[in-house]
Design a protein around this motif. Structure first.
Motif, PDB file in Angstrom:
ATOM      1  N   ALA A 534       0.866  -1.102  -0.247  1.00  0.00           N
ATOM      2  CA  ALA A 534       0.218   0.106  -0.367  1.00  0.00           C
ATOM      3  C   ALA A 534       0.477   1.157  -0.181  1.00  0.00           C
ATOM      4  O   ALA A 534       0.502   2.048  -0.942  1.00  0.00           O
ATOM      5  N   ARG A 535       1.570   0.925   1.238  1.00  0.00           N
ATOM      6  CA  ARG A 535       2.522   2.154   1.186  1.00  0.00           C
ATOM      7  C   ARG A 535       3.190   2.630  -0.590  1.00  0.00           C
ATOM      8  O   ARG A 535       3.824   3.900  -0.873  1.00  0.00           O
ATOM      9  N   LYS A 536       3.496   1.954  -0.974  1.00  0.00           N
ATOM     10  CA  LYS A 536       4.453   1.678  -2.335  1.00  0.00           C
ATOM     11  C   LYS A 536       2.748   2.337  -3.293  1.00  0.00           C
ATOM     12  O   LYS A 536       3.597   3.203  -4.435  1.00  0.00           O
ATOM     13  N   SER A 537       2.269   1.800  -3.258  1.00  0.00           N
ATOM     14  CA  SER A 537       1.789   2.877  -4.432  1.00  0.00           C
ATOM     15  C   SER A 537       0.912   3.509  -3.967  1.00  0.00           C
ATOM     16  O   SER A 537       0.165   5.008  -4.586  1.00  0.00           O
ATOM     17  N   ALA A 538       0.777   4.063  -2.036  1.00  0.00           N
ATOM     18  CA  ALA A 538       0.694   5.442  -1.858  1.00  0.00           C
ATOM     19  C   ALA A 538       1.725   6.365  -2.929  1.00  0.00           C
ATOM     20  O   ALA A 538       1.672   7.926  -2.958  1.00  0.00           O
ATOM     21  N   GLY A 539       3.442   6.187  -2.583  1.00  0.00           N
ATOM     22  CA  GLY A 539       4.137   7.004  -3.346  1.00  0.00           C
ATOM     23  C   GLY A 539       4.207   7.244  -4.836  1.00  0.00           C
ATOM     24  O   GLY A 539       4.387   8.271  -5.201  1.00  0.00           O
ATOM     25  N   ARG A 540       3.450   6.002  -5.803  1.00  0.00           N
ATOM     26  CA  ARG A 540       2.748   6.439  -6.972  1.00  0.00           C
ATOM     27  C   ARG A 540       2.345   7.903  -7.317  1.00  0.00           C
ATOM     28  O   ARG A 540       2.012   8.231  -8.203  1.00  0.00           O
ATOM     29  N   LEU A 541       0.995   8.125  -6.110  1.00  0.00           N
ATOM     30  CA  LEU A 541      -0.147   8.855  -5.881  1.00  0.00           C
ATOM     31  C   LEU A 541       0.600  10.161  -5.298  1.00  0.00           C
ATOM     32  O   LEU A 541       0.144  10.813  -5.516  1.00  0.00           O
ATOM     33  N   ASP A 542       1.646  10.580  -4.945  1.00  0.00           N
ATOM     34  CA  ASP A 542       2.101  10.802  -3.960  1.00  0.00           C
ATOM     35  C   ASP A 542       2.013  11.139  -2.590  1.00  0.00           C
ATOM     36  O   ASP A 542       1.730  12.605  -2.152  1.00  0.00           O
ATOM     37  N   ILE A 543       1.474  10.503  -2.339  1.00  0.00           N
ATOM     38  CA  ILE A 543       0.819  10.048  -0.626  1.00  0.00           C
ATOM     39  C   ILE A 543       2.115   9.810   0.189  1.00  0.00           C
ATOM     40  O   ILE A 543       2.503   8.481  -0.171  1.00  0.00           O
ATOM     41  N   ASP A 544       2.232  10.874   1.430  1.00  0.00           N
ATOM     42  CA  ASP A 544       3.488  10.265   2.197  1.00  0.00           C
ATOM     43  C   ASP A 544       2.384   8.905   3.031  1.00  0.00           C
ATOM     44  O   ASP A 544       1.430   9.679   4.023  1.00  0.00           O
ATOM     45  N   MET A 545       3.045   8.100   3.259  1.00  0.00           N
ATOM     46  CA  MET A 545       3.237   7.179   4.662  1.00  0.00           C
ATOM     47  C   MET A 545       3.863   6.624   4.942  1.00  0.00           C
ATOM     48  O   MET A 545       5.062   6.803   4.633  1.00  0.00           O
ATOM     49  N   PRO A 546       3.662   6.806   7.039  1.00  0.00           N
ATOM     50  CA  PRO A 546       4.982   6.229   7.146  1.00  0.00           C
ATOM     51  C   PRO A 546       5.295   4.781   7.461  1.00  0.00           C
ATOM     52  O   PRO A 546       4.325   4.626   6.648  1.00  0.00           O
ATOM     53  N   ASP A 547       6.397   4.240   7.531  1.00  0.00           N
ATOM     54  CA  ASP A 547       6.949   3.413   8.074  1.00  0.00           C
ATOM     55  C   ASP A 547       6.010   2.533   8.843  1.00  0.00           C
ATOM     56  O   ASP A 547       4.521   2.741   9.334  1.00  0.00           O
ATOM     57  N   PHE A 548       5.597   1.041   8.596  1.00  0.00           N
ATOM     58  CA  PHE A 548       4.271   0.016   8.952  1.00  0.00           C
ATOM     59  C   PHE A 548       4.483   0.443  10.984  1.00  0.00           C
ATOM     60  O   PHE A 548       3.935   0.314  11.122  1.00  0.00           O
ATOM     61  N   ASP A 549       6.013   0.381  11.265  1.00  0.00           N
ATOM     62  CA  ASP A 549       6.478   0.268  12.662  1.00  0.00           C
ATOM     63  C   ASP A 549       5.548   2.131  13.344  1.00  0.00           C
ATOM     64  O   ASP A 549       5.352   1.665  14.072  1.00  0.00           O
ATOM     65  N   ALA A 550       5.538   3.074  12.716  1.00  0.00           N
ATOM     66  CA  ALA A 550       5.319   4.670  13.432  1.00  0.00           C
ATOM     67  C   ALA A 550       3.530   3.828  13.045  1.00  0.00           C
ATOM     68  O   ALA A 550       3.152   4.716  14.151  1.00  0.00           O
ATOM     69  N   PHE A 551       3.225   3.054  11.768  1.00  0.00           N
ATOM     70  CA  PHE A 551       2.290   3.652  11.725  1.00  0.00           C
ATOM     71  C   PHE A 551       1.183   1.932  13.049  1.00  0.00           C
ATOM     72  O   PHE A 551       0.377   2.622  13.453  1.00  0.00           O
ATOM     73  N   TRP A 552       1.886   1.088  12.897  1.00  0.00           N
ATOM     74  CA  TRP A 552       1.262   0.804  14.539  1.00  0.00           C
ATOM     75  C   TRP A 552       1.952   1.412  15.601  1.00  0.00           C
ATOM     76  O   TRP A 552       1.099   0.638  16.778  1.00  0.00           O
ATOM     77  N   GLU A 553       2.294   1.843  16.054  1.00  0.00           N
ATOM     78  CA  GLU A 553       3.014   2.868  17.307  1.00  0.00           C
ATOM     79  C   GLU A 553       1.210   3.736  17.224  1.00  0.00           C
ATOM     80  O   GLU A 553       0.659   3.964  18.358  1.00  0.00           O
ATOM     81  N   ASP A 554       0.786   4.869  16.292  1.00  0.00           N
ATOM     82  CA  ASP A 554       0.748   5.574  16.375  1.00  0.00           C
ATOM     83  C   ASP A 554      -1.276   4.854  16.436  1.00  0.00           C
ATOM     84  O   ASP A 554      -2.577   5.447  16.664  1.00  0.00           O
ATOM     85  N   GLY A 555      -1.703   3.585  15.934  1.00  0.00           N
ATOM     86  CA  GLY A 555      -2.625   2.915  15.575  1.00  0.00           C
ATOM     87  C   GLY A 555      -3.576   3.291  14.895  1.00  0.00           C
ATOM     88  O   GLY A 555      -4.541   2.345  14.787  1.00  0.00           O
ATOM     89  N   TYR A 556      -3.289   4.434  14.133  1.00  0.00           N
ATOM     90  CA  TYR A 556      -4.448   5.298  12.755  1.00  0.00           C
ATOM     91  C   TYR A 556      -3.661   5.417  12.482  1.00  0.00           C
ATOM     92  O   TYR A 556      -2.774   6.170  12.153  1.00  0.00           O
ATOM     93  N   LEU A 557      -3.749   5.931  10.177  1.00  0.00           N
ATOM     94  CA  LEU A 557      -3.720   6.820   9.411  1.00  0.00           C
ATOM     95  C   LEU A 557      -4.314   7.250   9.136  1.00  0.00           C
ATOM     96  O   LEU A 557      -4.824   6.541   8.566  1.00  0.00           O
ATOM     97  N   GLU A 558      -4.719   8.521   8.534  1.00  0.00           N
ATOM     98  CA  GLU A 558      -5.991   8.991   8.322  1.00  0.00           C
ATOM     99  C   GLU A 558      -5.378   9.859   6.678  1.00  0.00           C
ATOM    100  O   GLU A 558      -4.050  10.821   6.947  1.00  0.00           O
TER     101      GLU A 558
END
Length: 769
Positions: A534-558
């Motif tokens: 999903a993160r690679k797909s987001a990158g092709r759309l110029d959407i910045d996603m944190p790495d998995f560990d940061a996402f897992w720690e935060d609990g959600y991503l909007e």
């Protein structure tokens, strides 16, 4: 019950996201996701259901099947005791049976289930099951669905896609531009609480409130007033059930008779209006489908229909139809006719105008699709080409080798020897359950995955106990939602429960496809992998996603909401050549040469009124004079968590409530809270009476999902004592085109039950030895 503080882990379900408080391995509290403006009360079921008495804690095998394997007496399903079996032995037995069936009969003898299961991108039971079965050579799959089966076939034939059903004009466009919404079947507040893949924000009802504040008027055409929230002040036209197509035809005739239809739009964007026009005016058959004709069928005053048609033509109008309307005999017709009516108004492709099939039927319909990337576990290819329409499963089991029509094809029912059911309760969604119980005895072996002793689990041969969403890790990513949710395990698995993935991995190892199924990954390995995709797909759309560990720690991503207008067929309206529809003509097909060429007697080449097999205008109403509406329940999703607190709070005398009009109750000596018997030639059930004027006279409402609970489980046709309406509904295809369910086309009678009221045993554990 204590509330969960914000620091507690978050998860997501069909009815919304929530935070979970735990203590000593048990769920102690639930708090809504802080970004949900209208959380569902259904989330409050979770603390009581995870460790409920009806949990399945060990692998179980029906004793008769364990003793005799596939030669057992299948009539023992639902009555014989179970035997607890160690995991390794149970997996060995199941793997050997799968191997036997595919060896002796081929993979075309294996049937895979359908159902909503639970939210989560990885632990989707349907995906896990199909991936496993595909790895071992394939299976007979199901097509269409029970939610919008008729629409899923007819709408692509008419418009070239499912966009009117799955991606209609967005709520923001409606709020800003619509002046009148005419809603066939309403916009149900309870249905808009649920979504198959989960949802972080419930927004539908707030959009409706915004629309009302903006001055939008609402007209609800439905036999049940509760299909709109009261604060919208909607005008309620209580039509007879199953007469929506006739009402639409009456409105359309008025448009033509008074010159209010948009001839330019019909000429440029549609094909076949001349053929439909001949039917509408009566030139083709001598019967004008005018407002007087429609009034006689629907029970709505002809003057009211003419006035409504004029209002629709005079302003920006959204024609809305709920999915429930098409769950009827000839359910293709209201879908097609709603599109035709909107086309005649000429507003398709304009902001706030046109057609939407499904507003309120699901929490996501009308939401703008976010920029969230899609991802999920690959199912692989199915080597078995045979499939069956989902609502024709009973016909398949009872009539192997029989030919039937479906969507222009002539198909043959396979001979199923093994059913593998994971993620669903067929004894909720299948019509005419007594007929289904007979069909359920045909297969030699039935394997079920379940956390709880549902009616399906009780009637299986091999039962594997599976974890709930709170006992495993996953990622929530609902369709058109704005959130990725880190669904972190909150409590240990109950008893010996395992995830579907672990069960299938165990079977895959025994059948020589372990590496293909698992790809060498554990649960958390898969979550990291899928998130990475999903993160690679987001990158092709110029959407910045944190790495998995940061996402897992935060609990959600909007994710951000899109800036596009979300107007259905806007590009087609702007340029019908460059943005032509994927129909044979490239246009909206008000007459379909393709469908006409099929020669079906129950689905002509244009939208039409076809009399349902059972309705209040039929001769059958003399014996069974009440039309049964079996809609979705108030405080559960389908049959899920029927034993939970929110669902139990709605019961009357421990049974599913049946709504009945005061006039119909008085004529039968029924009082509020009485236990009543509902019956027809297909079966009978008990329910608890709720007397209300929010339902049309001559109509009763018994919602789906009460767990099947016959008085005598060994006697097919025995009195169902809990209030499951599908012992009363008809198991017949909507037409040869879609072969979809017709749950809303059933007549019943009702009487006060004066005998000894039997106890509810639906949630009891079965006997074990």
């Amino acid at each position: 019950m204590t509330a969960a503080p914000a620091k507690d882990p978050i998860t997501v379900s069909h009815w919304g996201a929530y935070r979970v408080a735990t203590s000593n391995g048990r769920v102690t509290g639930i708090a809504p996701f802080e970004y949900d403006p209208e959380p569902s009360p259904m989330i409050q079921a979770m603390p009581g259901v995870v460790h409920a008495d009806c949990r399945i804690e060990r692998p179980m095998i029906r004793k008769g099947w364990l003793d005799n394997r596939h030669n057992s007496d299948t009539a023992g399903r639902g009555t014989e005791p179970f035997v607890a079996v160690p995991w390794d032995e149970a997996l060995d037995i199941a793997a050997a049976e799968l191997d036997r069936v595919r060896g002796e009969h081929g993979n075309e003898a294996i049937f895979g289930s359908s159902g909503w299961a639970s939210a989560g991108a990885f632990h989707s039971a349907a995906t896990q099951l199909k991936r496993f079965l595909n790895d071992i050579g394939g299976f007979v799959d199901q097509v269409t669905n029970y939610s919008f089966g008729a629409a899923s076939v007819i709408v692509p034939r008419v418009t070239g896609s499912m966009e009117p059903v799955m991606r209609p004009t967005s709520w923001p466009s409606i709020v800003a531009n619509t002046r009148l919404m005419v809603a066939f079947g309403g916009v149900s507040p309870k249905n808009s609480q649920v979504s198959k893949d989960g949802i972080g924000r419930h927004e539908t009802q707030n959009y409706l409130r915004d629309a009302r504040a903006a001055g939008i008027e609402f007209v609800q055409i439905s036999p049940v007033r509760d299909d709109f929230i009261d604060e919208l002040d909607a005008e309620w036209l209580a039509a007879r059930p199953n007469t929506d197509a006739a009402v639409m035809l009456g409105l359309a005739h008025t448009l033509v008779a008074e010159g209010l239809h948009d001839t330019d739009f019909l000429a440029r964007y549609c094909t076949g209006f001349d053929r439909f026009h001949a039917y509408l005016t009566g030139a083709a058959d001598g019967v004008a489908k005018d407002a007087d004709w429609a009034a006689a069928i629907s029970g709505i005053d002809a003057g009211t229909l003419r006035a409504l048609a004029r209002r629709m033509a005079a302003t920006r109008t959204m024609v809305s139809m709920s999915w429930s309307v098409q769950r009827s005999d000839h359910g293709e017709q209201p879908c097609w006719m709603a599109i035709a009516l909107a086309a005649m108004l000429g507003q398709i492709g304009l902001p706030g105008g046109g057609i939407g099939i499904g507003y309120g039927s699901n929490a996501t319909i009308g939401l703008q699709a976010s920029k969230m990337p899609n991802f999920g576990l690959a199912q692989g290819g199915n080597a078995v080409a045979t499939y069956v329409p989902v609502a024709r499963v009973v016909d398949m089991l009872l009539n192997p080798g029989t030919d039937y029509d479906f969507n222009g094809e002539r198909l043959t029912y396979p001979d199923i020897k093994l059913i593998y059911w994971a993620g669903g309760n067929p004894f909720h969604k299948q019509q005419d359950l007594n007929r289904f119980l007979k069909a359920w005895q045909h297969p030699e072996t039935i394997i079920v995955h379940e956390p709880w002793w549902t009616p399906a689990a009780r009637r299986a041969d091999i039962v594997f106990p599976v974890t709930t969403t709170l006992e495993r890790n996953d990622i929530g990513s609902g369709l058109r939602d704005r959130f990725f949710i880190a669904m972190q395990q909150a409590v240990p698995p109950v008893g010996e429960a395992r995830s579907d993935y672990d069960i299938f991995a165990g079977l895959a190892g025994r059948l020589g496809v372990h590496d293909a199924f698992t790809e060498g990954r554990s649960e958390m390995d898969w979550l990291r992998h899928l998130y990475g995709v999903a993160r690679k797909s987001a990158g092709r759309l110029d959407i910045d996603m944190p790495d998995f560990d940061a996402f897992w720690e935060d609990g959600y991503l909007e994710f951000e909401a899109p800036a596009d207008s979300g107007v259905l067929f806007e590009a087609f309206r702007n340029d019908p050549v460059k943005a032509a529809l994927k129909t044979p003509s490239g246009k909206i097909e008000l007459f379909s040469e393709t469908i006409d060429g099929f020669g079906y007697d129950d689905c002509p080449g244009h939208p039409a009124w076809l009399e349902p097999v059972e309705w209040l205008g039929s001769d059958k109403a003399a014996r069974h004079p009440l039309h049964l509406i079996s809609n979705q329940p108030l405080r559960r999703m389908h049959s899920q968590l029927d034993f939970g607190g929110p669902s139990q709070d709605t019961k009357v005398a421990g049974r599913e409530p049946v709504s009945i009009h005061p006039d119909d109750a008085a004529a039968r000596g029924i009082g509020d809270g009485d236990v009543v018997r509902m019956f027809n030639d297909r079966g009978a059930c008990l329910a608890g009476a709720v007397i209300t004027d929010r339902i049309r006279p001559g109509v009763v409402r018994l919602s789906t999902g009460a767990w099947l609970d016959p008085l005598d489980a060994g006697d097919i046709g025995s009195l169902e004592k809990h209030g499951n309406p599908n012992v009363l509904t008809i198991d017949k295809g909507s037409s040869k085109l879609a072969q979809s369910c017709i749950a809303q086309s059933a007549l019943v009678e009702i009487e006060r039950y004066d005998g000894d009221v039997p106890p509810i045993t639906a949630y009891d554990r079965p006997a074990t030895v």
